[in-house]
Write a protein that holds these residues in place. Structure first.
Motif, PDB file in Angstrom:
ATOM      1  N   GLY A 167       0.802  -1.217   0.000  1.00 42.17           N
ATOM      2  CA  GLY A 167       0.000   0.000   0.000  1.00 42.17           C
ATOM      3  C   GLY A 167       0.837   1.270   0.000  1.00 42.17           C
ATOM      4  O   GLY A 167       0.314   2.350   0.310  1.00 42.17           O
ATOM      5  N   THR A 168       2.127   1.161  -0.335  1.00 41.99           N
ATOM      6  CA  THR A 168       3.008   2.337  -0.343  1.00 41.99           C
ATOM      7  C   THR A 168       2.471   3.413  -1.283  1.00 41.99           C
ATOM      8  O   THR A 168       2.221   3.172  -2.459  1.00 41.99           O
ATOM      9  CB  THR A 168       4.433   1.946  -0.780  1.00 41.99           C
ATOM     10  N   ARG A 169       2.265   4.603  -0.737  1.00 41.10           N
ATOM     11  CA  ARG A 169       1.790   5.744  -1.519  1.00 41.10           C
ATOM     12  C   ARG A 169       2.955   6.619  -1.978  1.00 41.10           C
ATOM     13  O   ARG A 169       2.957   7.144  -3.095  1.00 41.10           O
ATOM     14  CB  ARG A 169       0.838   6.580  -0.668  1.00 41.10           C
ATOM     15  N   THR A 190       5.420   6.224   3.243  1.00 41.54           N
ATOM     16  CA  THR A 190       4.126   6.081   3.906  1.00 41.54           C
ATOM     17  C   THR A 190       3.261   5.115   3.111  1.00 41.54           C
ATOM     18  O   THR A 190       3.180   5.202   1.882  1.00 41.54           O
ATOM     19  CB  THR A 190       3.400   7.433   4.010  1.00 41.54           C
ATOM     20  N   ASP A 192      -0.652   3.064   2.852  1.00 41.98           N
ATOM     21  CA  ASP A 192      -2.071   3.148   3.209  1.00 41.98           C
ATOM     22  C   ASP A 192      -2.604   1.738   3.395  1.00 41.98           C
ATOM     23  O   ASP A 192      -2.503   0.904   2.487  1.00 41.98           O
ATOM     24  CB  ASP A 192      -2.851   3.866   2.111  1.00 41.98           C
ATOM     25  N   ALA A 212      -7.187  -1.109   8.652  1.00 44.37           N
ATOM     26  CA  ALA A 212      -7.452   0.188   8.036  1.00 44.37           C
ATOM     27  C   ALA A 212      -8.600   0.898   8.731  1.00 44.37           C
ATOM     28  O   ALA A 212      -8.619   2.132   8.835  1.00 44.37           O
ATOM     29  CB  ALA A 212      -7.757   0.001   6.548  1.00 44.37           C
ATOM     30  N   THR A 217      -5.508   5.962  12.262  1.00 37.24           N
ATOM     31  CA  THR A 217      -5.339   6.419  10.886  1.00 37.24           C
ATOM     32  C   THR A 217      -4.864   5.252  10.041  1.00 37.24           C
ATOM     33  O   THR A 217      -4.130   4.387  10.521  1.00 37.24           O
ATOM     34  CB  THR A 217      -4.314   7.568  10.789  1.00 37.24           C
ATOM     35  N   ALA A 218      -5.297   5.214   8.783  1.00 39.01           N
ATOM     36  CA  ALA A 218      -4.896   4.138   7.880  1.00 39.01           C
ATOM     37  C   ALA A 218      -3.516   4.380   7.289  1.00 39.01           C
ATOM     38  O   ALA A 218      -2.948   3.488   6.657  1.00 39.01           O
ATOM     39  CB  ALA A 218      -5.910   3.992   6.750  1.00 39.01           C
ATOM     40  N   GLU A 219      -2.950   5.579   7.503  1.00 41.80           N
ATOM     41  CA  GLU A 219      -1.622   5.887   6.991  1.00 41.80           C
ATOM     42  C   GLU A 219      -0.549   5.377   7.938  1.00 41.80           C
ATOM     43  O   GLU A 219      -0.609   5.625   9.147  1.00 41.80           O
ATOM     44  CB  GLU A 219      -1.469   7.397   6.781  1.00 41.80           C
TER      45      GLU A 219
END
Length: 283
Positions: A167-169, A190, A192, A212, A217-219
């Motif tokens: 989930g890396t943004r 970061t 998600d 999540a 926080t989902a981050e």
């Protein structure tokens, strides 16, 4: 009460006991990184986000490894640490860890290590929960845990830790350094949890989806160290967790150190008769 009702109550109670134990005395302080970061200009090239999305797949290719974990939790001015060590089979998504709890607030020592067996959708623990016979296991359904077992067990499942990176943004290359004598590339970014859940393996989809929703926080900020084959040697996640008796978010730093790839990682799950089905008292 029917057998099915007892099992549901047992799973809920087991989850509550573990979570209470973690919130009261959990947290892992990292370690295992030798040397400082090299010049950030030593950039290997390529897209850091794409590289990190593939990191979990590199572990599956490696097959298995030994693992060390630590979880450090800070709440109300108190900082506690839990440490673990064991092995993990990335192809079967199964592992075994020996988890050491910190001293209790009174300073008493001699608390027995918890043996944890990690399997798709389930966490099995021995020596966890007051009143549980020493030869019995407690089984917790990962689907009942609001953190997807990223925090509850006192050690993040190594493969789940890797799949969070799916989930890396955003991510950047920090530099080259060493972890336990192995040359690695350090990335910071970061992820998600919601995005990670969509790309995760079947065994982790529901767990990461629950995390999540369950975390503050989902981050998830992270630092990860990859060897030249793209395998995770060390990953540090920083979670913000709300649970147990805590009304405000608790800062949790979870560290997973992987080494000795290809090591034997035979994990045998308990037989049904070895799983405790009675009431578990909070410690």
């Amino acid at each position: 009460m029917t057998g099915r009702q007892r099992e549901r109550r047992h799973r809920r109670t087991g989850a509550a006991v573990v979570a209470a134990g973690v919130m009261a005395g959990a947290a892992l302080g990292a370690g295992g990184c030798a040397g400082g970061d090299a010049m950030a200009g030593d950039d290997p090239g390529g897209d850091a986000v794409v590289e990190l999305h593939r990191a979990a797949d590199r572990l599956v290719e490696a097959g298995s490894s030994k693992a060390r974990t630590s979880m450090e939790m800070a709440a109300g001015g108190t900082r506690v640490t839990i440490r673990g060590a064991g092995v993990y089979d990335f192809r079967k998504r199964m592992g075994q860890l020996r988890v050491l709890l910190p001293q209790d607030p009174a300073g008493a020592t001699g608390r027995r290590p918890i043996t944890e067996l990690l399997a798709p959708g389930a966490l099995f623990m021995k020596n966890r929960g007051a009143g549980v016979p020493p030869d019995k296991w407690v089984r917790v359904d990962i689907g009942t845990l609001p953190d997807g077992n990223l925090v509850t067990g006192g050690a993040t499942d190594p493969f789940a830790a890797a799949e969070v990176l799916r989930g890396t943004r955003s991510a950047k290359f920090v530099g080259r350094t060493e972890v336990a004598g192995t040359g690695v590339r350090h990335y910071r970014g970061t992820a998600d949890l919601g995005a990670a859940a969509k790309k995760a393996s079947e065994g982790n989809k529901e767990a990461l989806k629950a995390a999540a929703k369950g975390f503050a926080t989902a981050e998830v900020p992270f630092d990860v160290y990859l060897d030249d084959e793209g395998r995770i040697r060390k990953v540090r996640h920083r979670f913000s967790f709300v649970g147990g008796q805590q009304k405000s978010p608790v800062a949790v730093a979870s560290v997973t150190l992987l080494y000795d790839f290809g090591a034997s990682a035979r994990v045998r799950l308990p037989d049904a008769d070895d799983i405790y089905a009675g009431k578990i008292a909070e410690e």
